[in-house]
Design a protein around this motif. Structure first.
Motif: not given
Length: 269
Positions: A208-213, A227-235, A240-247
């Protein structure tokens, strides 16, 4: 030829089929999973490392099969979990379409990215800095030999993790992975975690690949998972803030352990 099962990151997964080991001595189930945090590592050698771990597990299964009737003590197969980040890289699965990569060689070089056609299920996806990539190399016969159950377990662990950050995430029927605004009729469904695995004689690889920052602009150069009709996002995008990857890693681990029924251990240096 040994049976292999593939998940798809964009298409419904075929019905699970049981592929039992040939008759042989039965090993005691090993639910211990060894965690390795690899940091930021290039894609190709990490793929090769997964292949080596998988080959080792398959060799154990072969030895147990050959030991039938010899009175030898069967070996337990090992389980591994690799956490890492990758430099910018696009990977295309076995069922993917090369035209879903929208960059030529010059374009890849201009964006500091590489490209690999690999042996997991699914279409094309992106890995890059700020993304938590997890590669479980598990013998599902140590847990539950059902590829559907395994994929839903990975998804559920991520769903529970995201709930800790106040995000309601879920599944979209026929689309493997974890989504926000996943409910039918929601205005802006967007994927936050992609999945694609290979399973050989019930031993898994890829994951798996989880979009964090993650820099989401890199997804603009592919048709993500076809997939052409859906978006991607991240934590980061959602909060609205960066999340430590280790957390994020540390918060995900208890959910994986509970849902798999595993003891995840991290060797001390």
């Amino acid at each position: 030829m040994e049976p292999e099962l593939y998940s798809a990151c964009a298409q419904p997964v075929a019905a699970a089929v049981s592929h039992p080991e040939p008759a042989g001595v039965a090993a005691t189930a090993n639910t211990r999973v060894v965690l390795q945090r690899l940091g930021r590592v290039a894609y190709a050698p990490t793929w090769q490392y997964q292949e080596e771990l998988l080959a080792n597990s398959l060799a154990v299964k072969t030895r147990n099969r050959l030991a039938e009737g010899s009175g030898a003590q069967p070996e337990s197969t090992p389980n591994h979990l690799l956490f890492c980040e990758h430099p910018p890289v696009y990977t295309l699965g076995k069922s993917g379409k090369p035209e879903h990569l929208l960059l030529d060689e010059a374009g890849l070089a201009a964006h500091g990215a590489t490209y690999h056609h690999i042996n997991r299920g699914g279409d094309i996806t992106y890995h890059g800095p700020g993304q938590l990539v997890g590669y479980p190399i598990l013998d599902l016969e140590n847990f539950k030999p059902d590829i559907h159950h395994y994929l839903r377990t990975l998804e559920e662990a991520v769903i529970r993790l995201l709930a800790e950050y106040g995000l309601s995430a879920g599944r979209i029927p026929g689309l493997t992975g974890v989504w926000l605004d996943f409910e039918e009729g929601a205005p802006n469904p967007r994927k936050i975690c992609a999945m694609g695995v290979k399973c050989s004689r019930w031993v898994t690889m890829h994951g798996f690949a989880l979009n964090v920052n993650t820099d989401l602009s890199y997804f603009g150069y592919i048709v993500p998972c076809g997939i052409t009709d859906k978006a991607v996002t991240s934590l980061q995008q959602e909060l609205g803030r960066e999340i430590p990857l280790r957390e994020v890693e540390d918060r995900l681990l208890p959910h994986l352990a509970e849902l798999l029924g595993a003891e995840i251990v991290e060797p001390t240096a």
